[in-house]
Design an enzyme around this catalytic site. Sequence first.
Site, PDB file in Angstrom:
ATOM      1  N   CYS A  58       0.899  -1.166  -0.101  1.00 22.36           N
ATOM      2  CA  CYS A  58       0.189   0.123   0.025  1.00 22.36           C
ATOM      3  C   CYS A  58       1.087   1.283  -0.072  1.00 22.36           C
ATOM      4  CB  CYS A  58      -0.925   0.016   1.326  1.00 22.36           C
ATOM      5  SG  CYS A  58      -2.369   1.433   1.133  1.00 22.36           S
ATOM      6  N   ASP A  70       0.264   3.803   1.907  1.00 19.47           N
ATOM      7  CA  ASP A  70       0.487   4.336   3.084  1.00 19.47           C
ATOM      8  C   ASP A  70       1.717   4.664   3.512  1.00 19.47           C
ATOM      9  OD1 ASP A  70       0.138   4.663   5.852  1.00 19.47           O
ATOM     10  OD2 ASP A  70      -1.750   4.032   5.587  1.00 19.47           O
ATOM     11  N   ARG A  80       2.814   4.931   6.388  1.00 20.90           N
ATOM     12  CA  ARG A  80       3.179   4.261   7.666  1.00 20.90           C
ATOM     13  C   ARG A  80       3.767   2.716   7.345  1.00 20.90           C
ATOM     14  NH1 ARG A  80      -2.360   5.394  10.146  1.00 20.90           N
ATOM     15  NH2 ARG A  80      -2.938   4.824   8.056  1.00 20.90           N
ATOM     16  N   HIS A 118      -2.099  -3.844   4.780  1.00 16.81           N
ATOM     17  CA  HIS A 118      -2.108  -3.435   6.406  1.00 16.81           C
ATOM     18  C   HIS A 118      -3.492  -3.208   7.265  1.00 16.81           C
ATOM     19  CE1 HIS A 118      -2.781   0.769   5.866  1.00 16.81           C
ATOM     20  NE2 HIS A 118      -2.510   0.604   4.401  1.00 16.81           N
ATOM     21  N   CYS A 174      -6.193   0.139   6.637  1.00 12.98           N
ATOM     22  CA  CYS A 174      -5.953   0.521   5.511  1.00 12.98           C
ATOM     23  C   CYS A 174      -6.953   1.716   5.150  1.00 12.98           C
ATOM     24  CB  CYS A 174      -5.749  -0.321   4.195  1.00 12.98           C
ATOM     25  SG  CYS A 174      -5.523   0.204   2.813  1.00 12.98           S
TER      26      CYS A 174
HETATM   27 CO    CO Z   1      -3.413   1.276   3.082  1.00 10.57          CO
END
Ligand code: CO
Length: 218
Positions: free
Chosen positions: A40, A42, A44, A96, A99
Amino acid sequence: MLNELLDHNKLWAAKKAEQDAGYFQRLSALQHPDYLWIGCSDSRVPANVITGLEPGEVFVHRNVANLVHRGDLNLLSVLEFAVESLDIQDIIVCGHYGCGGVRAAMDGHRHGIIDHWLQPIRDVADANSSELNAMSGLEEKLDRLCELNIESQVESLARTPIIRSAWKRGKRLKIHGWVYGLNDGLLRDLQCDCCSPAETNTPAVETLSENSGSILNG
Ligand code: CO
């Protein structure tokens, strides 16, 4: 703020060169990563950081909600290069919990073009509606959907002509599904590995063309 990034970079490069004088020369001459990471976007969930891998050790493709769209030329180009040129044998699809893409797919609101991108997640939710509807908490449902989405993307990858052709040639290639916990920083193996065409239901692309030939010939 941006100058800080450039300053950090100078310090990092100097430290690396100090620890190992030939570090950048070696890296610039060759990349030989053992893993392809499809994760992803993302911020993080940075592949290198959470796996402890150094530059040169993991080939990375990231998009919102770690999706494998069949016609995504970006992902398919990365995949083909990873399999055919870098000779990577382990592909990790990593999603994750928590999400935002999975949440946005299911919140019933219109967000824009991303709604089209996230459609496969709603398809996965529909295909697993009885399991998901039996769960009481929303967060619990979304986290389970994160897992189901990863499993589904592993299957989608296994069905691409790139992977199926590689398996048909006898190449050792394994697709793994992992999920990362934002709360504890831990990766979990979803035990949905796929390492041979026997685990999917469609024939390899070469077989398909042979079959379509015989159909055309009556
Ligand atoms: Co995500």
